[in-house]
Write a protein that holds these residues in place. Sequence first.
Motif, short mmCIF file in Angstrom:
data_model
loop_
_atom_site.label_atom_id
_atom_site.label_comp_id
_atom_site.label_asym_id
_atom_site.label_seq_id
_atom_site.Cartn_x
_atom_site.Cartn_y
_atom_site.Cartn_z
N GLY A 83 57.01 55.13 64.71
CA GLY A 83 58.20 54.29 64.86
C GLY A 83 58.65 53.66 63.57
N GLU A 114 64.75 62.80 63.03
CA GLU A 114 64.39 63.50 64.27
C GLU A 114 63.46 64.68 64.02
OE1 GLU A 114 67.83 64.50 66.54
OE2 GLU A 114 68.44 62.41 66.84
N LYS A 163 60.82 56.84 76.04
CA LYS A 163 62.05 56.08 76.23
C LYS A 163 61.78 54.58 76.29
CE LYS A 163 64.66 59.74 78.56
NZ LYS A 163 65.38 60.12 79.81
N ARG A 221 66.43 55.70 59.77
CA ARG A 221 67.72 55.46 60.42
C ARG A 221 68.47 54.30 59.79
NH1 ARG A 221 66.48 56.23 66.93
NH2 ARG A 221 65.88 58.43 66.79
N VAL A 231 63.13 49.99 69.13
CA VAL A 231 63.61 50.66 67.92
C VAL A 231 65.06 50.26 67.66
CG1 VAL A 231 64.17 52.89 66.88
CG2 VAL A 231 62.02 52.59 68.10
N THR A 232 65.87 50.27 68.72
CA THR A 232 67.28 49.90 68.57
C THR A 232 67.43 48.46 68.09
OG1 THR A 232 67.92 51.46 70.32
CG2 THR A 232 69.48 49.70 69.79
N SER A 283 60.03 52.82 74.48
CA SER A 283 59.98 52.20 73.15
C SER A 283 61.32 52.19 72.44
CB SER A 283 58.96 52.95 72.28
OG SER A 283 57.68 52.94 72.87
N GLN A 284 62.30 52.90 72.98
CA GLN A 284 63.57 53.04 72.28
C GLN A 284 64.33 51.73 72.16
OE1 GLN A 284 64.68 55.72 70.50
NE2 GLN A 284 62.56 56.29 70.96
#
Length: 240
Positions: free
Chosen positions: A134, A188, A95, A141, A101-102, A97-98
């Motif tokens: 990543g 995913e 989490k 995405r 990514v966002t 690293s999220q």
Amino acid sequence: MIYRLLKYVFLGPLLRLMFRPRIEGMEHIPDSGRAIVAGNHLSFTDHFVMPAILPRRITFLAKAEYFTGPGLKGRLTAAFFRSVGQIPVDRSGGKASQAAVTAAIEVLERDELLGIYPEGTRSHDGRLYRGRTGVAVMALRAQAPVIPCAVLGTFELQPPGRRFPRIGRVTIRFGEPLDFSRFFGMDEQRYVVRSVTDEIMYAIMALSGQEYVDRYAGEVKAEQAALAQAGGGRLRRKPH
């Protein structure tokens, strides 16, 4: 504004003078639209050389430690990376690293260039290490092509532990964009993102000519540090 000042007035001209960069494959960088530039990472100098030569602005993911260092040096480093719009990455994974990514996907959704070092850290011995997934998640995405890149010469000019780089020539080589549209919507699926990442790393290896190690660089560094510490402890305990 600070980015432009550094690129065109201060840092850019200095870097061009010091490293006389030889550019190959610039035609693979699109004039507009989103794309990820994924490269090898041999030296701290890499953070500055590529942005200095690209005609378009590029936003890089940079390790969070550059933004949290202690003392005056740490504050100056953090101020520099923030001023040029770089994104801090918490490399503990999961989490943590999220957020990076966002933020990276937001850059791509603005149809800008995003720069990333899939190895996650600098190579300590000049070899190319296994990529973190990543980069694949971001590409799938954001539905963005990935342009492989190899920077050559920076390891010799500023290897790990050297504070300032030597003067010398650097080569920056861009490869043909990699299209992963066949995997869109599958970000995913663990085996898919691993396969995409490995394809990106193979393209970087082909451009750089580096020896490839199918292990994470961070793990190898940690093992070597532990061995060195254990060896030092044995030497200290050795009777006279």
